[in-house]
Design a protein around this motif. Structure first.
Motif, PDB file in Angstrom:
ATOM      1  N   LEU A 170       0.737  -1.170  -0.111  1.00  0.00           N
ATOM      2  CA  LEU A 170      -0.169  -0.027   0.015  1.00  0.00           C
ATOM      3  C   LEU A 170       0.886   1.356   0.041  1.00  0.00           C
ATOM      4  O   LEU A 170       0.550   2.313  -0.681  1.00  0.00           O
ATOM      5  CB  LEU A 170      -0.996   0.226   1.243  1.00  0.00           C
ATOM      6  N   PRO A 218      -7.600   0.115   4.040  1.00  0.00           N
ATOM      7  CA  PRO A 218      -7.418  -0.395   2.428  1.00  0.00           C
ATOM      8  C   PRO A 218      -8.485  -1.365   2.329  1.00  0.00           C
ATOM      9  O   PRO A 218      -8.622  -1.940   1.120  1.00  0.00           O
ATOM     10  CB  PRO A 218      -6.345  -0.961   2.455  1.00  0.00           C
ATOM     11  N   ALA A 255      -5.062   1.442  -1.908  1.00  0.00           N
ATOM     12  CA  ALA A 255      -4.349   2.596  -1.526  1.00  0.00           C
ATOM     13  C   ALA A 255      -5.502   3.895  -1.966  1.00  0.00           C
ATOM     14  O   ALA A 255      -5.105   4.840  -1.448  1.00  0.00           O
ATOM     15  CB  ALA A 255      -3.047   2.899  -2.323  1.00  0.00           C
TER      16      ALA A 255
END
Length: 306
Positions: A26, A207, A246
């Motif tokens: 991420l 996320p 992300a």
């Protein structure tokens, strides 16, 4: 309204972003997008080889990108302090701070260099200390400060009497506590910024279920084959890519109209995947009494104050 994508990130030319855990997963996807929008990005991580690779990848994708690696071990408060001192000496305002790095559900209890339980120390205390030390640069930059939380916060509880889980370590509840602490930190930092005129926009993001190395480096680190097998069966249906994972962080860090105290995450089933938007904050994350006690305890444990 169309879903937020990387194409919606405004021009970030001249802005400085600091991303922890930026050498993979991420964090790398976040850094890639920020650099692509013109931001200068400090890639914070502990592995120089991965740092060089991450910087090279970003420059390949975005020729002319201004990125560099900063070696910081988030399991060491002295390492965090050295990095903060370096940034303070340079004196450049920070526009975006993304506290992304973390470990998940380590099967056996481990400790940081300072003796803290590894998940609580790395995921939360190190970021608490980093944010406190960088506060002068964050206030000057009127920064967006993003804490990475998790859907795991929903079942979390802050054990004020045993924050380091010295009694009865259980991997998943400890992870839940660390991510609940991150969400509470974001909300409490917003409250204190308003009260003290710091000018920060303090928010959080998660996320959902993103395909990263977090499981391989956490629950499966000691050969958790059954766990990996279960995840491998569910992942194609329930998860999304690290790049998609992300997007809530990028939305929190760059979108217009973001208000301090907000929380962003995927909008799909059980918040696991889907386009980013406002996420659900469970009541325990909004408890001001526990948040104040956690803040005070965190200052005592880390030796830093805001």
């Amino acid at each position: 309204m169309a879903a937020f994508t990387v194409r919606d990130i405004p021009d970030l030319s001249g802005k400085l972003a600091v991303v922890t855990g930026a050498t993979g997963g991420l964090g790398l996807e976040t850094a890639l997008a920020l650099a692509g929008a013109g931001a200068e990005v400090a890639l914070v991580g502990r592995n120089p080889a991965k740092g060089r690779d991450a910087a090279a990848l970003i420059r390949t994708r975005h020729p002319g990108a201004k990125v560099w690696f900063e070696q910081v071990d988030l399991a060491s408060l002295s390492s965090v302090g050295e990095f903060a001192d370096e940034m303070l000496a340079e004196g450049r305002p920070i526009d975006i701070l993304i506290n992304n790095a973390g470990v998940m559900a380590l099967p056996r209890r481990q400790t940081t260099a300072d003796g803290f339980e590894m998940q609580f120390g790395t995921n939360y205390l190190s970021h608490f200390a980093l944010t406190a030390r960088l506060l002068p640069l964050l206030t000057t930059g009127q920064a967006r400060v993003v804490q990475l939380a998790s859907i795991a916060h929903k079942g979390g509880r802050i054990r004020l009497d045993d924050l380091n889980h010295e009694r009865g370590y259980r991997a998943w509840p400890v992870y839940q506590q660390s991510k609940l602490a991150m969400l509470m930190f974001a909300v409490e930092l917003d409250r204190r910024s308003r009260a003290n005129g710091w000018g920060l926009t303090s928010v959080a993001a998660h996320p959902g279920f993103a395909r990263t190395d977090l499981i391989a480096n956490g629950p499966a680190v000691d050969g958790g084959s059954l766990f990996e097998w279960g995840v491998s069966l569910l992942a194609p249906v329930l998860s999304h890519s690290a790049a998609d994972g992300a997007l809530p962080t990028l939305m929190a860090a760059t979108a217009s109209g973001v208000v301090g105290g907000q929380y962003f995450g995927p909008q799909g089933w059980n918040d696991m995947k889907g386009p980013p938007g406002i996420a659900d904050i469970r009541p325990q994350a909004m408890d001001p009494e526990v948040a104040t006690k956690l803040w005070t305890a965190s200052e005592g444990l880390t030796g830093v104050t805001f």
